[in-house]
Design an enzyme around this catalytic site. Structure first.
Site, PDB file in Angstrom:
ATOM      1  N   LYS A   1      -5.716  23.886  34.785  1.00 16.67           N
ATOM      2  CA  LYS A   1      -6.221  22.910  35.910  1.00 16.67           C
ATOM      3  C   LYS A   1      -6.059  23.447  37.088  1.00 16.67           C
ATOM      4  CE  LYS A   1      -3.860  18.125  36.116  1.00 16.67           C
ATOM      5  NZ  LYS A   1      -5.294  17.427  35.765  1.00 16.67           N
TER       6      LYS A   1
HETATM    7  N1  PPE Z   1      -8.992  16.253  32.146  1.00 21.83           N
HETATM    8  C1  PPE Z   1      -8.795  15.799  32.477  1.00 21.83           C
HETATM    9  C2  PPE Z   1     -10.433  16.461  33.707  1.00 21.83           C
HETATM   10  C3  PPE Z   1      -8.155  15.524  33.529  1.00 21.83           C
HETATM   11  O1  PPE Z   1      -7.874  15.479  34.913  1.00 21.83           O
HETATM   12  C4  PPE Z   1      -6.674  15.078  32.882  1.00 21.83           C
HETATM   13  C5  PPE Z   1      -5.146  14.705  34.672  1.00 21.83           C
HETATM   14  C6  PPE Z   1      -6.390  15.006  32.222  1.00 21.83           C
HETATM   15  C7  PPE Z   1      -7.648  15.194  31.061  1.00 21.83           C
HETATM   16  C8  PPE Z   1      -5.328  14.669  31.343  1.00 21.83           C
HETATM   17  O2  PPE Z   1      -4.576  15.680  31.290  1.00 21.83           O
HETATM   18  P1  PPE Z   1      -2.652  14.911  30.909  1.00 21.83           P
HETATM   19  O3  PPE Z   1      -2.737  14.060  32.484  1.00 21.83           O
HETATM   20  O4  PPE Z   1      -1.994  16.034  31.114  1.00 21.83           O
HETATM   21  O5  PPE Z   1      -2.348  13.714  29.883  1.00 21.83           O
HETATM   22  N2  PPE Z   1      -6.153  14.561  35.380  1.00 21.83           N
HETATM   23  C9  PPE Z   1      -4.521  14.216  36.772  1.00 21.83           C
HETATM   24  C10 PPE Z   1      -5.676  13.877  37.743  1.00 21.83           C
HETATM   25  C11 PPE Z   1      -5.772  12.849  38.271  1.00 21.83           C
HETATM   26  C12 PPE Z   1      -6.815  12.688  39.901  1.00 21.83           C
HETATM   27  O6  PPE Z   1      -7.269  11.738  40.145  1.00 21.83           O
HETATM   28  O7  PPE Z   1      -6.506  13.714  40.389  1.00 21.83           O
HETATM   29  C13 PPE Z   1      -4.153  12.699  35.864  1.00 21.83           C
HETATM   30  O8  PPE Z   1      -4.282  12.215  35.681  1.00 21.83           O
HETATM   31  O9  PPE Z   1      -2.803  13.534  36.677  1.00 21.83           O
END
Ligand code: PPE
Length: 306
Positions: A159
């Site tokens: 990330k």
């Molecule tokens: N893909 C991406 C690209 C992504 O950023 C997130 C989370 C996910 C999948 C889902 O991952 P998880 O949260 O572990 O289930 N995106 C984060 C950031 C959003 C933002 O705008 O800043 C979040 O949901 O916290």
């Protein structure tokens, strides 16, 4: 939605006033996107605030740091305690938690090694990521003209702040075209993920989601939904999904910490299923929110702040 200030931000080991958490404009991160972050939710329960899947988020953060050759000056236990201290200092019943590790101020030029590794933890109140109605009514999205990162370019298992330039391009295009979010394909043309969410679809009673090698972030909500769905007796297939399978699906939904489980009601103006929240999406939401509300924690996913 403008950020609502909280009292404190944890900054390199100390809780400082929100307005004092500042860095120099010549910090490496600002010029080259050199940061690692996490997004975690803390939910209101009868036993006080509970952090959802903290252990998994910390593990992903440490792995992101490893990929990016960052040596964190704090242990996993210290970060866990710092997160709890920050929530307590801000006296929050529920919040979004944003730990961020970055290369700071020393010298400029691409080489990040001379720059100090710094870390902050901020908390704020974050409502429904894709709009107030999103959880029940769903959102209209488009397939982006931007692809997700190709393998061996930007590490998608990490990330990294810099990866979100791709998400920003997707988001801006989506908003300009009148949608709330976009779905990206990978560079081979298979469905990858949303700009800040993983994606699932339901077809003939089976649940499908792209595999890790379709350029996706290994989402913790994704992992939770796979676990919940299997426990509810569904077959979950992690396999490559052609774009048009989205159009013929009975249900499609996003998952993410910020987005939680958000139904998608149309893609490229094609109505998905009945054009609302499908029954399996609803069943998964109920199972998910039963845990986040603290009513049941059979997988040990909650860390109580008190
Ligand atoms: N893909 C991406 C690209 C992504 O950023 C997130 C989370 C996910 C999948 C889902 O991952 P998880 O949260 O572990 O289930 N995106 C984060 C950031 C959003 C933002 O705008 O800043 C979040 O949901 O916290």
């Amino acid at each position: 939605m403008a950020l609502e200030k909280e009292a404190k931000i944890w900054f390199n080991g100390k809780l400082v006033d929100w307005d004092e958490a500042k860095i120099h404009v010549l910090s490496h991160v600002l010029h080259y996107g050199s940061s690692i972050f996490e997004g975690i939710r803390c939910y209101k329960t009868e036993k006080g605030p509970a952090i959802f899947r903290l252990k998994a988020h910390l593990l992903r953060m440490l792995r992101s740091c490893k990929i990016y050759r960052i040596e964190l000056p704090y242990s996993r236990e210290e970060i866990k305690q710092a997160i709890i201290d920050t929530i307590k200092a801000n006296n929050l019943e529920e919040c979004y938690i944003r730990p961020l590790v970055f290369r700071g101020y020393d010298s400029l030029g691409v080489n990040p090694y001379p720059c100090p590794v710094e870390m902050v933890i901020a908390t704020w109140k974050w409502g429904r990521y894709l709009g107030e109605d999103a959880i029940e009514k769903g959102v209209a999205v488009k397939v982006s003209s931007w692809n997700r990162m190709a393998p061996n370019t930007f590490p998608f298992l990490a990330k990294l702040g810099g990866n979100y330039i791709n998400s920003q391009l997707m988001k801006m295009e989506a908003i300009s075209d009148g949608y709330s979010e976009a779905i990206a394909l990978d560079t081979f043309g298979y469905v990858s993920e949303g700009g800040g969410e993983n994606i699932f679809l339901v077809l003939e009673g089976k649940i499908y989601t792209p595999p890790l090698y379709a350029s996706i972030l290994p989402g913790i909500t994704r992992d939770s939904v796979i676990t919940l769905a299997k426990d509810l007796g569904y077959e979950v297939k992690e396999e490559l999904i052609p774009r048009e399978m989205l159009y013929i699906a009975d249900e499609v939904f996003f998952t993410g910490t910020a987005a939680e489980i958000s139904p998608i009601n149309s893609i490229d103006k094609i109505k998905i299923g009945g054009g609302g929240r499908g029954p399996i999406t609803k069943e998964l939401q109920e199972a998910f929110f039963r845990i986040t509300s603290g009513k049941e924690d059979k997988y040990g996913w909650l860390t109580f702040v008190k």
